[in-house]
Design a protein around this motif. Structure first.
Motif, PDB file in Angstrom:
ATOM      1  N   PRO A 108       0.656  -1.434  -0.331  1.00 34.51           N
ATOM      2  CA  PRO A 108      -0.043  -0.264  -0.022  1.00 34.51           C
ATOM      3  C   PRO A 108       1.211   1.134   0.495  1.00 34.51           C
ATOM      4  CG  PRO A 108       0.026  -1.152   2.461  1.00 34.51           C
ATOM      5  CD  PRO A 108       0.737  -2.001   1.429  1.00 34.51           C
ATOM      6  N   VAL A 109       0.540   1.857  -0.656  1.00 38.92           N
ATOM      7  CA  VAL A 109       0.893   3.449  -0.463  1.00 38.92           C
ATOM      8  C   VAL A 109       0.307   4.429   0.436  1.00 38.92           C
ATOM      9  CG1 VAL A 109       1.563   5.163  -1.858  1.00 38.92           C
ATOM     10  CG2 VAL A 109       1.138   3.412  -3.087  1.00 38.92           C
ATOM     11  N   ARG A 110       0.988   4.870   1.538  1.00 37.39           N
ATOM     12  CA  ARG A 110       1.298   5.659   2.315  1.00 37.39           C
ATOM     13  C   ARG A 110       1.278   6.645   1.878  1.00 37.39           C
ATOM     14  NH1 ARG A 110       3.035   2.298   7.485  1.00 37.39           N
ATOM     15  NH2 ARG A 110       2.100   0.649   7.265  1.00 37.39           N
ATOM     16  N   CYS A 111       0.594   7.841   2.416  1.00 37.46           N
ATOM     17  CA  CYS A 111       0.382   9.609   1.556  1.00 37.46           C
ATOM     18  C   CYS A 111       0.064  10.424   3.166  1.00 37.46           C
ATOM     19  CB  CYS A 111      -0.602   9.716   0.545  1.00 37.46           C
ATOM     20  SG  CYS A 111       0.321   9.291  -1.109  1.00 37.46           S
ATOM     21  N   SER A 112       0.745  11.234   2.521  1.00 38.52           N
ATOM     22  CA  SER A 112       0.288  12.212   3.988  1.00 38.52           C
ATOM     23  C   SER A 112       0.569  13.839   3.476  1.00 38.52           C
ATOM     24  CB  SER A 112       0.981  12.286   5.196  1.00 38.52           C
ATOM     25  OG  SER A 112       2.850  12.664   5.048  1.00 38.52           O
ATOM     26  N   TYR A 113       0.235  14.891   4.268  1.00 39.98           N
ATOM     27  CA  TYR A 113      -0.128  15.967   3.386  1.00 39.98           C
ATOM     28  C   TYR A 113       0.699  16.892   4.430  1.00 39.98           C
ATOM     29  CZ  TYR A 113      -3.764  15.230   0.662  1.00 39.98           C
ATOM     30  OH  TYR A 113      -4.009  14.900  -0.742  1.00 39.98           O
TER      31      TYR A 113
ATOM     32  N   PRO B 276       7.393  38.450   6.006  1.00 39.91           N
ATOM     33  CA  PRO B 276       7.966  40.308   7.033  1.00 39.91           C
ATOM     34  C   PRO B 276       7.445  40.576   7.658  1.00 39.91           C
ATOM     35  CG  PRO B 276       8.357  40.239   4.646  1.00 39.91           C
ATOM     36  CD  PRO B 276       7.612  38.848   4.516  1.00 39.91           C
ATOM     37  N   TYR B 277       5.898  40.824   6.762  1.00 35.10           N
ATOM     38  CA  TYR B 277       4.178  40.943   7.260  1.00 35.10           C
ATOM     39  C   TYR B 277       4.316  41.194   9.022  1.00 35.10           C
ATOM     40  CZ  TYR B 277       0.220  43.529   8.074  1.00 35.10           C
ATOM     41  OH  TYR B 277      -1.073  44.619   8.850  1.00 35.10           O
ATOM     42  N   TYR B 278       4.549  39.436   8.485  1.00 37.06           N
ATOM     43  CA  TYR B 278       4.043  39.280  10.465  1.00 37.06           C
ATOM     44  C   TYR B 278       4.919  38.258  11.146  1.00 37.06           C
ATOM     45  CZ  TYR B 278      -1.142  38.237   9.106  1.00 37.06           C
ATOM     46  OH  TYR B 278      -2.134  37.850   8.381  1.00 37.06           O
ATOM     47  N   GLY B 279       6.592  38.209  10.114  1.00 29.87           N
ATOM     48  CA  GLY B 279       7.704  38.047  11.216  1.00 29.87           C
ATOM     49  C   GLY B 279       8.447  37.086  11.583  1.00 29.87           C
ATOM     50  N   ARG B 280       7.228  36.028  10.402  1.00 30.99           N
ATOM     51  CA  ARG B 280       7.512  34.763  10.740  1.00 30.99           C
ATOM     52  C   ARG B 280       7.171  33.529  10.257  1.00 30.99           C
ATOM     53  NH1 ARG B 280       1.793  32.286  12.591  1.00 30.99           N
ATOM     54  NH2 ARG B 280       0.364  33.954  12.578  1.00 30.99           N
ATOM     55  N   TYR B 281       7.288  32.498   9.917  1.00 29.48           N
ATOM     56  CA  TYR B 281       7.033  31.291   8.526  1.00 29.48           C
ATOM     57  C   TYR B 281       5.296  30.917   9.101  1.00 29.48           C
ATOM     58  CZ  TYR B 281      11.698  30.025   7.700  1.00 29.48           C
ATOM     59  OH  TYR B 281      12.797  30.207   7.371  1.00 29.48           O
ATOM     60  N   VAL B 282       4.686  31.407   7.678  1.00 29.21           N
ATOM     61  CA  VAL B 282       2.882  30.391   7.521  1.00 29.21           C
ATOM     62  C   VAL B 282       2.782  30.208   6.285  1.00 29.21           C
ATOM     63  CG1 VAL B 282       1.321  32.315   6.061  1.00 29.21           C
ATOM     64  CG2 VAL B 282       3.184  33.778   7.987  1.00 29.21           C
ATOM     65  N   VAL B 283       1.970  29.346   6.839  1.00 28.48           N
ATOM     66  CA  VAL B 283       1.690  28.481   5.894  1.00 28.48           C
ATOM     67  C   VAL B 283       1.164  28.515   4.620  1.00 28.48           C
ATOM     68  CG1 VAL B 283       0.675  25.762   5.727  1.00 28.48           C
ATOM     69  CG2 VAL B 283       1.392  26.645   8.183  1.00 28.48           C
ATOM     70  N   VAL B 284       1.242  28.360   3.707  1.00 30.08           N
ATOM     71  CA  VAL B 284       0.670  28.835   2.327  1.00 30.08           C
ATOM     72  C   VAL B 284       0.454  27.822   1.283  1.00 30.08           C
ATOM     73  CG1 VAL B 284       2.670  30.350   2.127  1.00 30.08           C
ATOM     74  CG2 VAL B 284       3.779  28.772   1.151  1.00 30.08           C
ATOM     75  N   ALA B 285       0.722  26.572   1.251  1.00 31.58           N
ATOM     76  CA  ALA B 285      -0.199  25.189   0.386  1.00 31.58           C
ATOM     77  C   ALA B 285       0.537  24.252   1.661  1.00 31.58           C
ATOM     78  CB  ALA B 285       0.695  25.084  -0.551  1.00 31.58           C
ATOM     79  N   HIS B 286       0.111  23.030   0.774  1.00 29.46           N
ATOM     80  CA  HIS B 286       0.274  21.495   1.858  1.00 29.46           C
ATOM     81  C   HIS B 286       1.077  20.870   0.035  1.00 29.46           C
ATOM     82  CE1 HIS B 286      -2.529  22.828   4.653  1.00 29.46           C
ATOM     83  NE2 HIS B 286      -1.595  22.091   5.668  1.00 29.46           N
ATOM     84  N   GLN B 287       1.535  19.904   0.767  1.00 30.10           N
ATOM     85  CA  GLN B 287       2.168  19.078  -0.444  1.00 30.10           C
ATOM     86  C   GLN B 287       1.749  17.836   0.365  1.00 30.10           C
ATOM     87  OE1 GLN B 287       6.110  19.698  -0.631  1.00 30.10           O
ATOM     88  NE2 GLN B 287       6.595  18.847  -2.083  1.00 30.10           N
ATOM     89  N   ARG B 288       1.781  16.442  -1.097  1.00 27.99           N
ATOM     90  CA  ARG B 288       1.099  15.590  -0.645  1.00 27.99           C
ATOM     91  C   ARG B 288       2.829  14.797  -1.067  1.00 27.99           C
ATOM     92  NH1 ARG B 288      -3.140  12.015  -4.336  1.00 27.99           N
ATOM     93  NH2 ARG B 288      -2.688   9.779  -3.224  1.00 27.99           N
ATOM     94  N   VAL B 289       2.642  14.405  -0.201  1.00 29.33           N
ATOM     95  CA  VAL B 289       4.552  13.327  -0.190  1.00 29.33           C
ATOM     96  C   VAL B 289       3.533  12.040   0.034  1.00 29.33           C
ATOM     97  CG1 VAL B 289       6.258  12.670   1.069  1.00 29.33           C
ATOM     98  CG2 VAL B 289       5.129  15.552   1.191  1.00 29.33           C
ATOM     99  N   CYS B 290       3.985  11.056  -0.954  1.00 27.61           N
ATOM    100  CA  CYS B 290       3.197   9.395  -0.386  1.00 27.61           C
ATOM    101  C   CYS B 290       5.203   8.253  -0.702  1.00 27.61           C
ATOM    102  CB  CYS B 290       3.392   9.133  -2.616  1.00 27.61           C
ATOM    103  SG  CYS B 290       1.386  10.335  -2.199  1.00 27.61           S
ATOM    104  N   TYR B 291       5.070   7.875  -0.150  1.00 30.23           N
ATOM    105  CA  TYR B 291       5.977   6.907   0.428  1.00 30.23           C
ATOM    106  C   TYR B 291       5.861   5.509   0.729  1.00 30.23           C
ATOM    107  CZ  TYR B 291       5.135   7.618   5.236  1.00 30.23           C
ATOM    108  OH  TYR B 291       4.089   7.816   6.551  1.00 30.23           O
TER     109      TYR B 291
END
Length: 91
Positions: free
Chosen positions: A63-68, A76-91
């Protein structure tokens, strides 16, 4: 895979030949008890069914296991890292 098929074909041919050579002797004996013929037919049928089922079964695939996982960028506006998207990673 061809080797398995060849072995199965040779085995089936051998069993079929043996059944054909045994059948005429029982036919001329005029014996009402046909247990031997029924047993031979059942054995040949089971052997042929097992060979066909073994060749037709689906193969196992892991079975292929995937996660996001979040994709973050420095904002720079917030002065921190912000989540901009989700990437599907399968292994």
């Amino acid at each position: 895979m061809f080797r398995k098929f060849a072995i199965a074909a040779v085995t089936l041919a051998t069993v079929a030949t043996a059944a054909v050579t045994v059948t005429p002797n029982e036919a001329h004996a005029k014996n009402r008890n046909r247990a031997g013929a029924v047993a031979a037919g059942a054995i040949i049928g089971l052997a042929a069914g097992a060979i066909i089922a073994n060749q037709a079964r689906p193969r196992y695939y892991a079975p292929v296991r995937c996660s996001y996982r979040p994709v973050t960028r420095w904002d720079p506006y917030y002065g921190r890292y912000v989540v901009v998207a989700h990437q599907r990673v399968c292994y």
